[in-house]
Scaffold this motif. Sequence first.
Motif, short mmCIF file in Angstrom:
data_model
loop_
_atom_site.label_atom_id
_atom_site.label_comp_id
_atom_site.label_asym_id
_atom_site.label_seq_id
_atom_site.Cartn_x
_atom_site.Cartn_y
_atom_site.Cartn_z
N VAL A 166 54.57 0.80 41.79
CA VAL A 166 54.47 1.07 40.35
C VAL A 166 55.86 1.19 39.74
CG1 VAL A 166 53.73 2.75 38.62
CG2 VAL A 166 52.20 2.14 40.50
N ASP A 167 56.72 1.95 40.41
CA ASP A 167 58.10 2.10 39.93
C ASP A 167 58.81 0.75 39.93
OD1 ASP A 167 57.67 4.81 39.71
OD2 ASP A 167 58.62 5.31 41.62
N GLY A 168 58.55 -0.05 40.96
CA GLY A 168 59.17 -1.37 41.04
C GLY A 168 58.74 -2.27 39.91
N ASN A 169 57.48 -2.21 39.55
CA ASN A 169 56.99 -3.02 38.42
C ASN A 169 57.67 -2.62 37.12
OD1 ASN A 169 55.05 -4.98 39.30
ND2 ASN A 169 53.68 -3.31 39.85
N HIS A 170 57.86 -1.32 36.92
CA HIS A 170 58.56 -0.85 35.72
C HIS A 170 60.01 -1.33 35.71
CE1 HIS A 170 60.01 1.77 32.54
NE2 HIS A 170 60.95 2.19 33.37
N PHE A 171 60.68 -1.16 36.83
CA PHE A 171 62.07 -1.58 36.95
C PHE A 171 62.19 -3.09 36.74
CE2 PHE A 171 66.01 -0.47 39.78
CZ PHE A 171 66.84 -0.97 38.80
N LEU A 172 61.29 -3.81 37.37
CA LEU A 172 61.30 -5.27 37.27
C LEU A 172 61.13 -5.73 35.83
CD1 LEU A 172 61.37 -7.92 38.94
CD2 LEU A 172 58.87 -7.78 39.04
N ALA A 219 68.44 0.11 29.25
CA ALA A 219 67.15 0.33 29.93
C ALA A 219 67.28 0.08 31.43
CB ALA A 219 66.09 -0.58 29.33
N VAL A 220 68.01 -0.97 31.79
CA VAL A 220 68.20 -1.27 33.22
C VAL A 220 69.05 -0.18 33.88
CG1 VAL A 220 69.27 -2.87 34.85
CG2 VAL A 220 67.88 -3.74 32.97
N ALA A 221 70.09 0.27 33.19
CA ALA A 221 70.93 1.33 33.75
C ALA A 221 70.12 2.60 33.97
CB ALA A 221 72.11 1.60 32.81
N ASN A 222 69.25 2.93 33.01
CA ASN A 222 68.40 4.12 33.15
C ASN A 222 67.42 3.96 34.31
OD1 ASN A 222 69.65 5.35 30.97
ND2 ASN A 222 68.12 4.65 29.49
N ALA A 223 66.85 2.77 34.43
CA ALA A 223 65.90 2.53 35.53
C ALA A 223 66.60 2.63 36.87
CB ALA A 223 65.25 1.15 35.36
N ASP A 224 67.83 2.14 36.93
CA ASP A 224 68.57 2.23 38.19
C ASP A 224 68.91 3.68 38.52
OD1 ASP A 224 69.97 0.84 40.42
OD2 ASP A 224 71.74 1.78 39.51
N THR A 225 69.20 4.46 37.49
CA THR A 225 69.45 5.89 37.72
C THR A 225 68.21 6.56 38.31
OG1 THR A 225 71.05 6.00 35.89
CG2 THR A 225 70.04 8.07 36.60
N ALA A 226 67.05 6.15 37.81
CA ALA A 226 65.80 6.76 38.28
C ALA A 226 65.38 6.26 39.66
CB ALA A 226 64.69 6.49 37.26
N PHE A 227 65.57 4.97 39.92
CA PHE A 227 64.99 4.37 41.13
C PHE A 227 66.01 3.76 42.08
CE2 PHE A 227 61.94 3.36 37.54
CZ PHE A 227 61.12 4.46 37.76
N GLY A 228 67.27 3.70 41.66
CA GLY A 228 68.27 2.98 42.44
C GLY A 228 68.47 3.50 43.84
N THR A 229 68.40 4.81 44.01
CA THR A 229 68.62 5.38 45.34
C THR A 229 67.52 4.98 46.31
OG1 THR A 229 69.80 7.27 44.39
CG2 THR A 229 68.94 7.52 46.63
N THR A 230 66.27 5.09 45.87
CA THR A 230 65.15 4.78 46.76
C THR A 230 64.99 3.28 46.98
OG1 THR A 230 63.62 4.84 44.88
CG2 THR A 230 63.89 6.86 46.17
N MET A 231 65.40 2.47 46.00
CA MET A 231 65.23 1.03 46.12
C MET A 231 66.51 0.31 46.53
SD MET A 231 62.71 0.11 42.93
CE MET A 231 61.34 1.20 42.51
N ASN A 232 67.59 1.07 46.65
CA ASN A 232 68.87 0.50 47.10
C ASN A 232 69.33 -0.63 46.18
OD1 ASN A 232 71.10 0.33 48.83
ND2 ASN A 232 70.13 -1.25 50.08
N THR A 233 69.27 -0.37 44.87
CA THR A 233 69.61 -1.41 43.90
C THR A 233 70.96 -1.22 43.22
OG1 THR A 233 68.40 -0.16 42.20
CG2 THR A 233 67.20 -1.92 43.34
N VAL A 283 73.83 -3.73 43.42
CA VAL A 283 73.71 -5.04 42.76
C VAL A 283 73.54 -4.88 41.24
CG1 VAL A 283 72.84 -6.25 44.77
CG2 VAL A 283 71.22 -5.15 43.24
N VAL A 284 73.02 -3.73 40.81
CA VAL A 284 72.87 -3.50 39.37
C VAL A 284 74.24 -3.33 38.71
CG1 VAL A 284 72.08 -1.85 37.62
CG2 VAL A 284 70.55 -2.55 39.47
N ARG A 285 75.12 -2.58 39.35
CA ARG A 285 76.43 -2.30 38.74
C ARG A 285 77.21 -3.58 38.41
NH1 ARG A 285 78.24 0.96 42.31
NH2 ARG A 285 77.57 2.87 41.27
N PRO A 286 77.38 -4.52 39.36
CA PRO A 286 78.11 -5.74 39.00
C PRO A 286 77.38 -6.59 37.96
CG PRO A 286 77.24 -5.89 41.24
CD PRO A 286 77.09 -4.47 40.81
#
Length: 252
Positions: free
Chosen positions: A15-21, A51-65, A68-71
């Motif tokens: 579910v989190d992945g779908n939101h991030f995606l 929006a992407v930066a916020n999603a990465d803040t929320a899910f980046g640790t668990t999804m290891n993103t 790749v999001v930063r660059p």
Amino acid sequence: MAQSWKDIAFATKEVDGNHFLATVRTLLLDALEYHHGRDSAASAIRQGRSAVANADTAFGTTMNTTEVVRPALERIDDSLSRPLPVDRSQRETVRKEVIDTLLTVIARIGDGSNLILDPDLDSYYVMDAVILKLPALVDQVGRIADLTRGALAMTDVPFERKAAFLILRGELVATLNGLSNTLESGYRGNADGSLQQSLGTPFTALYDALKPFLTALDTVLRDDTAARPDATTIESLRERVQVTADTLYKAA
């Protein structure tokens, strides 16, 4: 009980992945519009970037993103900090850097959220279509439209441009065929036929939109300038392809 918790965690991550995606995909489409020459998309890109930066803040640790999001966000910031190059090859380089990093983010979300690892066969193929093939197809459509648009004013289109067009056209057709095969595999893995009912019509609409788009682009590459469509026609056909691709994505 332990297995139940694992199942819940797996589903939550999806579910989190779908939101991030969804946030990254929106940013990808806005970036394509901007690099296609629509300066008005810049404000949408800035919103999408947040929006992407916020999603990465929320899910980046668990999804290891995050790595790749930063660059990807840095590329976007850099492209917005100065006017797009007038030279087509330089503009294509900038576009490719931005879009490629976003496609990398999409693929990483698919891996990190378990979406691409869905144990159900039909769901796996749908995710393969949504995460890998549809974004690639939309990118290729924008690239080939830009390449062809630059040839509209040319009486004799240089061989190099024709060759580049044919390569891109081949890649686009291969992606479309791959998408078709992926969906067919998903249909076969879906016992009740609901998947084909949901996706069959949107995919047919996408396929039907691509046919006149490619036909128009083929005409531009001929040396008969009188038979060429104008830039407005090409843009209208490109937008139709993008709309039908978006409809297929939402149906999936």
